[in-house]
Design a protein around this motif. Sequence first.
Motif, PDB file in Angstrom:
ATOM      1  N   LYS A  32       0.763  -1.160  -0.019  1.00  0.00           N
ATOM      2  CA  LYS A  32      -0.136   0.100  -0.168  1.00  0.00           C
ATOM      3  C   LYS A  32       0.816   1.287   0.091  1.00  0.00           C
ATOM      4  N   CYS A 308      -4.664   7.041 -16.207  1.00  0.00           N
ATOM      5  CA  CYS A 308      -4.309   7.048 -14.598  1.00  0.00           C
ATOM      6  C   CYS A 308      -2.857   7.434 -14.394  1.00  0.00           C
ATOM      7  N   PRO A 330      -3.174   9.215  -6.128  1.00  0.00           N
ATOM      8  CA  PRO A 330      -3.819   8.770  -7.224  1.00  0.00           C
ATOM      9  C   PRO A 330      -4.646   9.681  -8.248  1.00  0.00           C
ATOM     10  N   LEU A 344      -5.870  10.684   0.297  1.00  0.00           N
ATOM     11  CA  LEU A 344      -6.021   9.406   0.809  1.00  0.00           C
ATOM     12  C   LEU A 344      -5.064   8.824   1.781  1.00  0.00           C
ATOM     13  N   TRP A 347      -3.740   3.804  -0.009  1.00  0.00           N
ATOM     14  CA  TRP A 347      -4.435   3.376  -0.951  1.00  0.00           C
ATOM     15  C   TRP A 347      -3.522   2.515  -1.934  1.00  0.00           C
ATOM     16  N   ASP A 348      -3.876   1.639  -2.899  1.00  0.00           N
ATOM     17  CA  ASP A 348      -2.953   0.710  -3.511  1.00  0.00           C
ATOM     18  C   ASP A 348      -3.467   0.849  -5.015  1.00  0.00           C
ATOM     19  N   SER A 350      -5.087  -1.010  -7.020  1.00  0.00           N
ATOM     20  CA  SER A 350      -6.486  -1.654  -7.407  1.00  0.00           C
ATOM     21  C   SER A 350      -7.493   0.015  -7.637  1.00  0.00           C
ATOM     22  N   TYR A 351      -6.729   0.989  -6.987  1.00  0.00           N
ATOM     23  CA  TYR A 351      -7.672   2.256  -7.229  1.00  0.00           C
ATOM     24  C   TYR A 351      -7.841   2.507  -8.475  1.00  0.00           C
TER      25      TYR A 351
END
Length: 353
Positions: A32, A308, A330, A344, A347-348, A350-351
Amino acid sequence: MKRIIYFSSGIVFLCSCVLALEEKVELSKMDKFRPGDLWLDTSGKPIQAHGGGIILRDDAYYWYGEDRTPGQKTSVSCYSSKDLYNWKFEGTAFRQDDLAAEIKANTFIERPKVIYNAKTKKYVLWMHIEQQGYHFARAGIATSDKPMGPFEFVSYLRPIKYEFDFPAPDPDRQKEFGGTYRDMNLFVDDDGIAYVIYASEHNATLYMVRLNDEYTAPLKPIVDDATWSRVLVGKYREAPAPFKYKDKYYLISSGCTGWTPNAADISMSDNIFGSWQSKGNPCIDDGAELTFRTQSTCVLPVAGKTGCYIYMGDSWNPRRLSDSRYIWLPFKFDDNGNIEIKWLDEWDLSYFD
Ligand code: GAL
Protein backbone atom coordinates in the motif's frame (compact mmCIF):
# COMPACT_ATOMS: atom_id res chain seq x y z
CA MET A 1 34.19 -9.54 36.58
CA LYS A 2 30.44 -9.60 37.12
CA ARG A 3 30.12 -6.19 35.48
CA ILE A 4 31.88 -7.42 32.33
CA ILE A 5 29.46 -10.33 32.04
CA TYR A 6 26.44 -8.04 32.41
CA PHE A 7 27.91 -5.67 29.86
CA SER A 8 28.59 -8.35 27.22
CA SER A 9 25.20 -9.99 27.68
CA GLY A 10 23.71 -6.51 27.19
CA ILE A 11 25.48 -6.22 23.85
CA VAL A 12 24.26 -9.68 22.82
CA PHE A 13 20.71 -8.67 23.75
CA LEU A 14 21.03 -5.41 21.80
CA CYS A 15 22.46 -7.16 18.73
CA SER A 16 19.67 -9.71 18.67
CA CYS A 17 17.12 -6.87 18.90
CA VAL A 18 18.72 -5.11 15.92
CA LEU A 19 18.82 -8.38 13.98
CA ALA A 20 15.18 -9.08 14.82
CA LEU A 21 14.26 -5.56 13.69
CA GLU A 22 16.18 -5.91 10.43
CA GLU A 23 14.55 -9.26 9.79
CA LYS A 24 11.13 -7.74 10.43
CA VAL A 25 11.77 -4.86 8.03
CA GLU A 26 13.09 -7.33 5.44
CA LEU A 27 9.99 -9.50 5.85
CA SER A 28 7.29 -6.82 5.88
CA LYS A 29 6.71 -6.17 2.19
CA MET A 30 4.66 -3.11 1.43
CA ASP A 31 1.46 -3.47 -0.57
CA LYS A 32 0.00 0.00 0.00
CA PHE A 33 0.98 3.65 -0.33
CA ARG A 34 0.69 5.61 2.92
CA PRO A 35 1.17 9.26 1.97
CA GLY A 36 3.31 11.13 4.47
CA ASP A 37 4.43 8.06 6.45
CA LEU A 38 8.11 7.35 6.84
CA TRP A 39 8.92 5.25 3.75
CA LEU A 40 11.70 2.70 4.22
CA ASP A 41 13.69 1.02 1.47
CA THR A 42 14.06 -2.76 1.35
CA SER A 43 17.01 -2.60 3.76
CA GLY A 44 14.98 -0.67 6.32
CA LYS A 45 16.54 2.77 5.74
CA PRO A 46 14.41 5.87 5.02
CA ILE A 47 14.22 6.52 1.27
CA GLN A 48 16.28 9.57 0.27
CA ALA A 49 14.87 10.61 -3.12
CA HIS A 50 13.45 14.12 -2.68
CA GLY A 51 12.40 16.36 -5.58
CA GLY A 52 12.66 13.23 -7.67
CA GLY A 53 11.22 11.44 -10.66
CA ILE A 54 10.58 7.90 -11.85
CA ILE A 55 11.19 6.09 -15.12
CA LEU A 56 10.03 2.64 -16.19
CA ARG A 57 12.57 0.52 -18.07
CA ASP A 58 11.62 -3.00 -19.17
CA ASP A 59 9.89 -4.32 -16.06
CA ALA A 60 11.59 -2.17 -13.43
CA TYR A 61 10.94 1.32 -12.12
CA TYR A 62 13.85 3.58 -11.19
CA TRP A 63 13.34 6.42 -8.75
CA TYR A 64 15.95 9.19 -8.72
CA GLY A 65 16.01 12.05 -6.25
CA GLU A 66 17.97 14.26 -3.91
CA ASP A 67 19.81 12.40 -1.16
CA ARG A 68 19.64 14.83 1.77
CA THR A 69 21.34 12.62 4.36
CA PRO A 70 22.62 15.04 7.04
CA GLY A 71 26.36 15.68 7.12
CA GLN A 72 26.82 14.61 3.52
CA LYS A 73 27.18 16.57 0.31
CA THR A 74 24.08 16.43 -1.89
CA SER A 75 23.89 13.58 -4.37
CA VAL A 76 21.47 11.79 -6.66
CA SER A 77 20.20 8.48 -5.31
CA CYS A 78 18.74 5.66 -7.37
CA TYR A 79 16.19 3.10 -6.14
CA SER A 80 14.57 0.30 -8.11
CA SER A 81 11.22 -1.41 -7.75
CA LYS A 82 9.01 -3.89 -9.57
CA ASP A 83 5.78 -2.86 -7.88
CA LEU A 84 6.15 0.86 -6.90
CA TYR A 85 5.68 0.00 -3.19
CA ASN A 86 9.00 -1.69 -2.33
CA TRP A 87 12.18 0.16 -3.27
CA LYS A 88 15.71 -1.21 -3.26
CA PHE A 89 18.56 1.27 -2.91
CA GLU A 90 20.75 0.85 -6.01
CA GLY A 91 23.38 3.30 -4.83
CA THR A 92 24.43 6.86 -5.49
CA ALA A 93 24.01 7.56 -9.19
CA PHE A 94 25.77 10.94 -9.16
CA ARG A 95 27.72 12.80 -6.48
CA GLN A 96 28.37 16.48 -6.01
CA ASP A 97 32.06 15.60 -6.43
CA ASP A 98 31.28 14.33 -9.95
CA LEU A 99 30.48 17.91 -11.05
CA ALA A 100 33.07 19.96 -13.00
CA ALA A 101 36.21 20.61 -10.94
CA GLU A 102 35.76 24.40 -10.80
CA ILE A 103 32.25 24.24 -9.25
CA LYS A 104 32.01 21.02 -7.25
CA ALA A 105 33.22 22.45 -3.93
CA ASN A 106 30.36 24.92 -3.52
CA THR A 107 27.59 23.63 -5.79
CA PHE A 108 24.68 21.49 -4.60
CA ILE A 109 22.12 19.42 -6.50
CA GLU A 110 18.32 19.76 -6.58
CA ARG A 111 15.42 18.10 -8.41
CA PRO A 112 17.36 15.54 -10.49
CA LYS A 113 15.46 13.78 -13.30
CA VAL A 114 16.52 10.97 -15.64
CA ILE A 115 15.23 9.93 -19.06
CA TYR A 116 16.32 7.12 -21.37
CA ASN A 117 17.51 7.85 -24.88
CA ALA A 118 16.56 4.94 -27.16
CA LYS A 119 18.90 6.16 -29.94
CA THR A 120 22.09 6.50 -27.89
CA LYS A 121 21.00 3.84 -25.37
CA LYS A 122 22.09 6.16 -22.60
CA TYR A 123 20.36 7.34 -19.46
CA VAL A 124 20.48 11.12 -19.31
CA LEU A 125 20.37 13.03 -16.04
CA TRP A 126 19.43 16.72 -15.78
CA MET A 127 19.50 18.55 -12.47
CA HIS A 128 19.26 22.03 -11.04
CA ILE A 129 22.70 22.85 -9.72
CA GLU A 130 22.93 25.72 -7.30
CA GLN A 131 25.14 27.69 -4.96
CA GLN A 132 24.48 29.60 -1.75
CA GLY A 133 22.14 32.53 -2.48
CA TYR A 134 20.47 30.69 -5.40
CA HIS A 135 21.99 32.97 -8.07
CA PHE A 136 24.07 30.30 -9.82
CA ALA A 137 20.87 28.71 -11.19
CA ARG A 138 22.21 26.38 -13.87
CA ALA A 139 21.42 23.01 -15.42
CA GLY A 140 23.82 20.14 -14.86
CA ILE A 141 23.80 17.24 -17.33
CA ALA A 142 25.30 13.76 -17.01
CA THR A 143 24.92 10.41 -18.80
CA SER A 144 25.25 6.72 -17.99
CA ASP A 145 25.02 3.38 -19.78
CA LYS A 146 23.18 1.87 -16.83
CA PRO A 147 20.10 3.13 -14.97
CA MET A 148 21.80 3.08 -11.58
CA GLY A 149 24.85 4.97 -12.87
CA PRO A 150 27.49 6.01 -12.21
CA PHE A 151 26.57 9.03 -14.33
CA GLU A 152 29.39 10.90 -16.00
CA PHE A 153 29.24 14.69 -15.98
CA VAL A 154 28.74 16.30 -19.42
CA SER A 155 28.33 20.05 -18.85
CA TYR A 156 26.56 22.83 -17.01
CA LEU A 157 24.74 25.73 -18.59
CA ARG A 158 21.80 28.06 -18.78
CA PRO A 159 20.01 26.71 -21.86
CA ILE A 160 18.36 29.92 -23.16
CA LYS A 161 19.43 33.56 -23.45
CA TYR A 162 16.39 35.70 -24.09
CA GLU A 163 16.04 39.49 -23.98
CA PHE A 164 13.19 39.89 -21.51
CA ASP A 165 12.85 42.90 -19.27
CA PHE A 166 15.94 42.18 -17.13
CA PRO A 167 15.83 43.54 -13.59
CA ALA A 168 18.61 46.02 -12.84
CA PRO A 169 20.73 45.28 -10.99
CA ASP A 170 20.35 41.56 -11.62
CA PRO A 171 22.11 39.31 -9.08
CA ASP A 172 21.31 36.37 -11.41
CA ARG A 173 23.34 37.99 -14.25
CA GLN A 174 20.82 36.82 -16.87
CA LYS A 175 21.85 39.23 -19.62
CA GLU A 176 25.34 37.80 -19.47
CA PHE A 177 24.65 34.08 -18.90
CA GLY A 178 21.02 33.51 -19.94
CA GLY A 179 17.79 33.05 -18.00
CA THR A 180 18.03 31.38 -14.60
CA TYR A 181 17.55 27.61 -14.43
CA ARG A 182 15.88 26.42 -11.22
CA ASP A 183 13.00 23.94 -10.56
CA MET A 184 12.94 21.57 -13.51
CA ASN A 185 11.61 18.46 -15.15
CA LEU A 186 12.08 16.40 -18.31
CA PHE A 187 9.45 15.09 -20.70
CA VAL A 188 9.79 12.60 -23.56
CA ASP A 189 7.00 12.84 -26.12
CA ASP A 190 5.52 9.86 -28.03
CA ASP A 191 7.78 10.66 -30.99
CA GLY A 192 10.92 10.36 -28.85
CA ILE A 193 11.56 14.11 -28.80
CA ALA A 194 12.56 15.26 -25.34
CA TYR A 195 12.07 18.59 -23.59
CA VAL A 196 13.34 20.23 -20.47
CA ILE A 197 10.99 22.56 -18.60
CA TYR A 198 12.35 24.85 -15.90
CA ALA A 199 11.61 27.96 -13.87
CA SER A 200 13.45 30.87 -15.49
CA GLU A 201 13.52 34.68 -15.42
CA HIS A 202 14.07 34.49 -11.65
CA ASN A 203 11.11 32.06 -11.45
CA ALA A 204 8.63 34.43 -13.13
CA THR A 205 8.28 32.32 -16.29
CA LEU A 206 8.77 28.66 -17.17
CA TYR A 207 10.86 27.77 -20.24
CA MET A 208 10.02 24.72 -22.35
CA VAL A 209 13.08 23.76 -24.42
CA ARG A 210 13.46 21.00 -27.00
CA LEU A 211 16.59 18.89 -26.50
CA ASN A 212 19.03 17.65 -29.13
CA ASP A 213 18.95 14.03 -30.34
CA GLU A 214 21.28 12.96 -27.53
CA TYR A 215 19.12 14.76 -24.90
CA THR A 216 22.28 16.43 -23.58
CA ALA A 217 21.73 20.10 -24.59
CA PRO A 218 19.12 22.36 -26.19
CA LEU A 219 18.48 21.69 -29.87
CA LYS A 220 20.48 24.15 -32.01
CA PRO A 221 19.91 26.52 -33.67
CA ILE A 222 17.68 27.88 -30.94
CA VAL A 223 14.58 29.48 -32.48
CA ASP A 224 11.99 31.35 -30.38
CA ASP A 225 8.60 29.57 -30.30
CA ALA A 226 9.95 26.77 -32.53
CA THR A 227 12.62 25.03 -30.42
CA TRP A 228 11.62 26.65 -27.14
CA SER A 229 8.94 28.86 -25.65
CA ARG A 230 8.01 30.88 -22.58
CA VAL A 231 5.24 29.18 -20.60
CA LEU A 232 2.83 30.80 -18.09
CA VAL A 233 4.65 34.11 -18.57
CA GLY A 234 4.99 36.18 -15.41
CA LYS A 235 2.86 33.73 -13.40
CA TYR A 236 5.64 32.67 -10.98
CA ARG A 237 5.05 28.93 -11.23
CA GLU A 238 7.67 26.32 -10.32
CA ALA A 239 8.04 22.59 -9.50
CA PRO A 240 6.79 21.68 -13.00
CA ALA A 241 5.34 18.17 -13.46
CA PRO A 242 4.37 17.62 -17.14
CA PHE A 243 2.39 14.72 -18.61
CA LYS A 244 0.26 13.93 -21.64
CA TYR A 245 -3.21 12.50 -22.13
CA LYS A 246 -5.12 12.06 -25.40
CA ASP A 247 -2.81 14.35 -27.41
CA LYS A 248 -3.05 17.17 -24.89
CA TYR A 249 -0.23 18.34 -22.67
CA TYR A 250 -0.73 18.97 -18.96
CA LEU A 251 1.43 20.66 -16.39
CA ILE A 252 1.01 20.63 -12.64
CA SER A 253 3.04 23.33 -10.92
CA SER A 254 3.33 25.11 -7.58
CA GLY A 255 3.56 28.76 -6.65
CA CYS A 256 6.90 30.23 -5.58
CA THR A 257 7.01 30.19 -1.78
CA GLY A 258 10.25 28.30 -1.21
CA TRP A 259 9.82 25.24 1.02
CA THR A 260 6.40 26.43 2.21
CA PRO A 261 3.44 24.75 0.49
CA ASN A 262 0.94 26.68 -1.61
CA ALA A 263 -1.89 25.92 -4.06
CA ALA A 264 -1.13 23.79 -7.12
CA ASP A 265 -2.25 24.68 -10.62
CA ILE A 266 -2.94 22.49 -13.61
CA SER A 267 -2.43 24.00 -17.06
CA MET A 268 -3.23 22.50 -20.41
CA SER A 269 -2.11 23.01 -23.99
CA ASP A 270 -2.72 21.41 -27.40
CA ASN A 271 0.88 22.13 -28.32
CA ILE A 272 3.86 21.60 -26.05
CA PHE A 273 5.06 25.15 -26.73
CA GLY A 274 1.67 26.64 -25.87
CA SER A 275 -0.41 28.48 -25.44
CA TRP A 276 -0.86 27.04 -21.96
CA GLN A 277 -4.15 27.71 -20.20
CA SER A 278 -4.55 27.39 -16.45
CA LYS A 279 -7.48 25.25 -15.29
CA GLY A 280 -6.96 26.09 -11.62
CA ASN A 281 -6.19 23.90 -8.64
CA PRO A 282 -6.60 20.17 -9.39
CA CYS A 283 -6.80 19.34 -5.66
CA ILE A 284 -10.13 19.06 -3.86
CA ASP A 285 -11.49 18.79 -0.31
CA ASP A 286 -9.58 19.37 2.93
CA GLY A 287 -6.02 20.52 2.42
CA ALA A 288 -6.48 21.35 -1.26
CA GLU A 289 -5.45 25.00 -0.86
CA LEU A 290 -1.96 23.92 0.25
CA THR A 291 -1.76 20.86 -2.05
CA PHE A 292 -1.96 18.67 1.09
CA ARG A 293 1.21 20.42 2.32
CA THR A 294 3.21 19.24 -0.70
CA GLN A 295 4.98 20.64 -3.72
CA SER A 296 4.79 18.79 -7.03
CA THR A 297 7.83 16.92 -8.28
CA CYS A 298 6.50 14.53 -10.90
CA VAL A 299 3.43 12.89 -12.42
CA LEU A 300 3.87 9.20 -13.16
CA PRO A 301 1.63 7.59 -15.80
CA VAL A 302 0.36 4.23 -14.52
CA ALA A 303 1.65 1.53 -16.87
CA GLY A 304 -1.13 -0.16 -18.83
CA LYS A 305 -3.89 2.10 -17.45
CA THR A 306 -4.82 4.86 -19.87
CA GLY A 307 -5.77 8.12 -18.18
CA CYS A 308 -4.41 6.99 -14.79
CA TYR A 309 -1.59 8.82 -13.03
CA ILE A 310 0.19 9.20 -9.73
CA TYR A 311 0.83 12.69 -8.40
CA MET A 312 4.19 12.71 -6.60
CA GLY A 313 4.77 15.56 -4.18
CA ASP A 314 7.34 16.47 -1.56
CA SER A 315 6.20 17.48 1.88
CA TRP A 316 9.31 19.50 2.67
CA ASN A 317 10.72 19.74 6.16
CA PRO A 318 13.09 22.69 5.78
CA ARG A 319 14.60 22.21 9.27
CA ARG A 320 15.50 18.64 8.41
CA LEU A 321 15.30 18.15 4.66
CA SER A 322 16.26 14.48 4.97
CA ASP A 323 12.98 13.90 6.81
CA SER A 324 10.82 15.50 4.09
CA ARG A 325 8.09 12.99 3.29
CA TYR A 326 6.71 11.67 0.01
CA ILE A 327 3.05 12.16 -0.80
CA TRP A 328 1.82 10.07 -3.71
CA LEU A 329 -1.84 10.40 -4.67
CA PRO A 330 -3.74 8.74 -7.54
CA PHE A 331 -5.87 10.50 -10.11
CA LYS A 332 -7.82 9.57 -13.25
CA PHE A 333 -9.28 11.61 -16.08
CA ASP A 334 -13.06 11.63 -16.18
CA ASP A 335 -15.10 11.57 -19.40
CA ASN A 336 -14.95 15.38 -19.65
CA GLY A 337 -11.16 15.42 -19.49
CA ASN A 338 -11.01 16.72 -15.91
CA ILE A 339 -9.02 15.47 -12.98
CA GLU A 340 -9.32 15.77 -9.22
CA ILE A 341 -6.63 14.99 -6.69
CA LYS A 342 -7.81 14.23 -3.18
CA TRP A 343 -6.16 13.13 0.02
CA LEU A 344 -6.10 9.43 0.87
CA ASP A 345 -4.54 8.08 4.09
CA GLU A 346 -3.84 4.82 2.35
CA TRP A 347 -4.34 3.39 -1.13
CA ASP A 348 -3.05 0.82 -3.57
CA LEU A 349 -2.92 0.29 -7.32
CA SER A 350 -6.34 -1.40 -7.33
CA TYR A 351 -7.64 2.21 -7.17
CA PHE A 352 -7.14 2.22 -10.94
CA ASP A 353 -9.11 -1.03 -11.66
C1 GAL B 1 11.67 25.81 -3.66
C2 GAL B 1 12.08 24.79 -4.70
C3 GAL B 1 12.96 23.75 -4.06
C4 GAL B 1 14.14 24.47 -3.42
C5 GAL B 1 13.64 25.51 -2.43
C6 GAL B 1 14.77 26.29 -1.81
O1 GAL B 1 10.93 26.84 -4.21
O2 GAL B 1 10.95 24.18 -5.25
O3 GAL B 1 13.39 22.81 -5.01
O4 GAL B 1 14.91 25.09 -4.41
O5 GAL B 1 12.78 26.43 -3.09
O6 GAL B 1 14.27 27.33 -0.99
